[in-house]
Design an enzyme around this catalytic site. Structure first.
Site, PDB file in Angstrom:
ATOM      1  N   GLY A  45       0.834  -1.211   0.000  1.00 29.50           N
ATOM      2  CA  GLY A  45       0.000   0.000   0.000  1.00 29.50           C
ATOM      3  C   GLY A  45       0.864   1.255   0.000  1.00 29.50           C
ATOM      4  O   GLY A  45       1.056   1.911   1.016  1.00 29.50           O
ATOM      5  N   HIS A 145      -8.559  -2.806   2.141  1.00 37.76           N
ATOM      6  CA  HIS A 145      -9.167  -3.014   3.446  1.00 37.76           C
ATOM      7  C   HIS A 145     -10.396  -3.908   3.423  1.00 37.76           C
ATOM      8  O   HIS A 145     -11.146  -3.959   4.390  1.00 37.76           O
ATOM      9  CB  HIS A 145      -9.500  -1.658   4.082  1.00 37.76           C
ATOM     10  N   ASP A 171      -4.639   0.660  10.498  1.00 42.01           N
ATOM     11  CA  ASP A 171      -6.102   0.722  10.486  1.00 42.01           C
ATOM     12  C   ASP A 171      -6.751  -0.438  11.246  1.00 42.01           C
ATOM     13  O   ASP A 171      -7.753  -1.000  10.803  1.00 42.01           O
ATOM     14  CB  ASP A 171      -6.625   0.802   9.037  1.00 42.01           C
TER      15      ASP A 171
HETATM   16  N1  SAH Z   1       0.437   3.615   3.099  1.00 41.29           N
HETATM   17  C1  SAH Z   1      -0.241   4.746   2.476  1.00 41.29           C
HETATM   18  C2  SAH Z   1      -1.715   4.520   2.246  1.00 41.29           C
HETATM   19  C3  SAH Z   1      -2.065   3.311   1.432  1.00 41.29           C
HETATM   20  S1  SAH Z   1      -3.727   3.376   0.829  1.00 41.29           S
HETATM   21  C4  SAH Z   1      -0.064   5.994   3.357  1.00 41.29           C
HETATM   22  O1  SAH Z   1       0.377   5.885   4.505  1.00 41.29           O
HETATM   23  O2  SAH Z   1      -0.379   7.081   2.929  1.00 41.29           O
HETATM   24  C5  SAH Z   1      -3.932   1.771   0.215  1.00 41.29           C
HETATM   25  C6  SAH Z   1      -3.222   1.475  -1.099  1.00 41.29           C
HETATM   26  O3  SAH Z   1      -3.295   0.071  -1.324  1.00 41.29           O
HETATM   27  C7  SAH Z   1      -3.847   2.126  -2.340  1.00 41.29           C
HETATM   28  O4  SAH Z   1      -2.889   2.944  -2.982  1.00 41.29           O
HETATM   29  C8  SAH Z   1      -4.254   0.945  -3.232  1.00 41.29           C
HETATM   30  O5  SAH Z   1      -3.990   1.145  -4.617  1.00 41.29           O
HETATM   31  C9  SAH Z   1      -3.397  -0.177  -2.709  1.00 41.29           C
HETATM   32  N2  SAH Z   1      -3.954  -1.518  -2.887  1.00 41.29           N
HETATM   33  C10 SAH Z   1      -5.179  -1.962  -2.498  1.00 41.29           C
HETATM   34  N3  SAH Z   1      -5.312  -3.262  -2.792  1.00 41.29           N
HETATM   35  C11 SAH Z   1      -4.147  -3.656  -3.364  1.00 41.29           C
HETATM   36  C12 SAH Z   1      -3.665  -4.907  -3.894  1.00 41.29           C
HETATM   37  N4  SAH Z   1      -4.411  -6.010  -3.875  1.00 41.29           N
HETATM   38  N5  SAH Z   1      -2.425  -4.939  -4.435  1.00 41.29           N
HETATM   39  C13 SAH Z   1      -1.652  -3.832  -4.466  1.00 41.29           C
HETATM   40  N6  SAH Z   1      -2.048  -2.633  -3.969  1.00 41.29           N
HETATM   41  C14 SAH Z   1      -3.279  -2.549  -3.438  1.00 41.29           C
HETATM   42 MG    MG Z   2      -3.895   2.953   6.297  1.00 48.31          MG
END
Ligand code: SAH
Ligand code: MG
Length: 215
Positions: A45, A145, A171
């Site tokens: 993420g 999530h 989270d």
């Molecule tokens: N860590 C970041 C927030 C991440 S938000 C911060 O602190 O600001 C969650 C991210 O997970 C999103 O960018 C989304 O594209 C990614 N994501 C969700 N499901 C995913 C998957 N199956 N494989 C790869 N990335 C994924």
């Molecule tokens: Mg988060």
């Protein structure tokens, strides 16, 4: 608790993302501790690189690398019409018009001066994990999530965590009134597996330590 350099904190605070400062400092502390194992730190993420900055800074200090995984198309709740949508992150090409956080992430990392300490992998987390073969010092789960995504991240990445490595989950909300339950469920699952012990809790950020080499 050790704090990152002032410039790094400023880069973190100006980056787009979903992590408040106290949780960021707890993530940085965990990364600094895990970095002592001399193994890569991995994040699921990336989004726009806000949390990546802190993993990268800890990696830089220890002479190791941070790896960050994202398909950069956004999670369910970041799509148009949903609560966490940011219209400035939509690809302006009308033929695409999909979320694309990769350019923003690259700008974040460049401005923080941390590009050379990070390997960014663009793709779906379980598909990347299926090719993975290197033990990890830290796994930070902050991707999708839904139960499907959180479980897949937990199942596919924790087997790569070295004994003594840290599993960090963001989270985690024990009370459903505070947020979705999928991260809380994988946190419970890790503890109930008997392979992890909890080291710290900062708001919704949980740091667990792998006790043994079992899968
Ligand atoms: N860590 C970041 C927030 C991440 S938000 C911060 O602190 O600001 C969650 C991210 O997970 C999103 O960018 C989304 O594209 C990614 N994501 C969700 N499901 C995913 C998957 N199956 N494989 C790869 N990335 C994924
Ligand atoms: Mg988060």
């Amino acid at each position: 608790m050790r704090k990152p350099r002032t410039g790094i904190l400023a880069a973190f605070e100006s980056a787009k993302g979903f992590m408040p400062l106290d949780e960021g400092l707890a993530l940085y502390a965990a990364a600094g501790e895990a970095a002592g194992l001399g193994l890569p730190l991995l994040e699921v993420g990336t989004y726009c690189g806000r949390s990546t900055i802190l993993l990268a800074e800890a990696a830089r200090e220890a002479g190791i690398v941070a790896v960050t995984v994202d398909h950069h198309r956004g999670s369910e709740e970041q799509q148009p019409g949903w609560e966490y949508h940011d219209p400035s992150l939509v690809d302006p090409d009308p033929e695409v018009a999909r979320m694309d956080t990769l350019p923003c992430f690259r700008r974040t990392l460049y401005k923080a001066g941390l590009e050379e300490h990070v390997i960014a992998l663009v793709g779906r987390s379980p598909q990347i994990a299926a090719l993975w073969g290197t033990p990890l010092g830290l796994v930070f789960i902050d991707g999708g999530h839904t139960d499907e995504h959180a479980c897949a991240d937990y199942q596919s990445w924790t087997p790569h965590l070295a004994p003594g490595g840290l599993l960090v989950i963001h989270d985690v909300f024990p009370d459903p009134a505070d947020g979705g339950q999928a991260p809380y469920r994988i946190y419970r699952r890790a503890l109930e597996s008997g392979s992890f012990t909890e080291l710290s809790a900062t708001r919704s950020l949980r740091v667990l330590c792998r006790l043994d080499g079992s899968r």
